[in-house]
Design an enzyme around this catalytic site. Structure first.
Site: not given
Ligand code: ATP
Length: 319
Positions: A11, A72, A103, A125, A127, A129, A171
């Protein structure tokens, strides 16, 4: 270390641009070449890389969103996709990647580092979090956006002597609702870390009315949700007109606050320093106003601590 790349993932959050600027400018300052990757891991896999110079990040420190775009990319969870990404970076001569995200993005960075790409993560982020850092880039701006909305809702809630239920993002993390609640003087703050009892809430609202309160602000964290249903329930039990407002994606946009810009600049600069020291698989954050870095696995394993003291203060001040 000769050439690094930077991307934003997950995000979007205000201050991501300030972080990109810090990474690019600090890298150039240290004689490194920099490439920008568009659309997060999805763009990386598609080879959407371009060379960045000082002017690529001119005039962006004040802008919300991310000039690199974000996405994503579920396929990044598969090893073959990550191997493709590592090969693309190798083909461009890139030694290291700075990932700005949450994360999930850090998990992707960790797995990519196992394929020989040096990776450093920056917490982008709204959040808040991530346990290893006191604040994430974007949190302060989102908080101020939510506060501005709450101030406005308070005016109309008072004029009509209504109850206002306001749903705040974050969240599963109640920090945005907690901080916005205390800063906005909300009567009730409902967060996943604490839960709540609907009938207790209605009792507090009725007591407030009996004590002469002109308005009643109930903040609900996204992780609790159901604000429209809650508003209907409050109205049916208390007989007081109640409206729900879901602030939604408004909280993700806007010009970053000074605090987020400074944080992004400090953390972005540190990311490049770590790469100059040939460090990898680490995330940068802030604890007690000191810039820190941790191993990605250790950072992700840390347990988030909800600020119970602040929650109790908010309660005590709301009567
Ligand atoms: P936000 O907190 O804003 O949601 P985020 O980084 O946690 O940010 P995610 O959608 O969970 O957002 O992850 C972003 C991208 O990171 C995913 O679309 C994917 O490409 C990669 N990713 C997430 N989890 C994994 C994983 N377990 N292994 C490899 N790549 C991952």
């Amino acid at each position: 270390m000769k050439k690094i790349a930077v991307l934003t993932s997950g995000g979007d959050a205000p201050g991501m641009n300030a972080a990109i600027r810090a990474v690019v400018r600090m890298a150039l300052h240290n004689g490194l070449e920099v490439m920008g990757v568009q659309r997060g891991y999805a763009g990386l896999v598609n080879g959407e890389l371009f060379k960045m110079d000082r002017s690529s990040v001119s005039d962006i420190i004040q802008r919300g969103g991310t000039i690199l775009r974000t996405a994503r990319c579920l396929e990044f969870k598969q090893e073959e996709t990550r191997i493709k990404a590592a090969n693309i970076l190798k083909a461009y001569g890139v030694d290291a990647l700075v990932v700005i995200g949450g994360d999930g993005s850090f998990m992707g960075a960790k797995l990519l580092s196992k394929l020989g790409v040096k990776t450093i993560g920056l917490p982008g982020t709204i959040d808040n979090d991530l346990a290893y850092t006191d604040y994430t880039i974007g949190f302060d701006t989102a908080l101020n956006t939510a506060l501005d909305a709450i101030n406005k809702l308070r005016d109309t809630s008072t004029s009509h002597e209504r109850v206002s239920v306001v749903e705040i993002m974050g969240r599963d993390c109640g920090d945005l609702a907690l901080y916005a609640g205390i800063a906005g003087g909300a009567e009730s703050i409902i967060v996943p870390e604490k839960g709540y009892d609907k009938d207790d809430l209605c009792r507090v609202i009725l007591e407030g009315k009996a004590n002469g309160k002109m308005h009643n602000l109930v903040l609900v964290a996204e992780g609790i949700g159901g604000s429209n249903e809650l508003a209907k329930y409050i109205e049916s039990v208390t007989g007081i007109e109640t409206r729900a407002t879901i602030l939604g994606h408004i909280q993700r946009g806007g010009s970053p606050t000074a605090s987020d810009r400074v944080l992004a600049s400090r953390l972005g600069a540190r990311a490049v320093e770590l790469l100059m020291e040939e460090k990898t698989c680490r995330v940068v954050g802030i604890r007690n106003n000191e810039v820190v870095d941790d191993d990605i696995d250790e950072a992700l394993a840390m347990e988030r601590k909800f600020d119970d003291k602040l929650y109790e203060i908010a309660k005590a001040l709301s009567y």
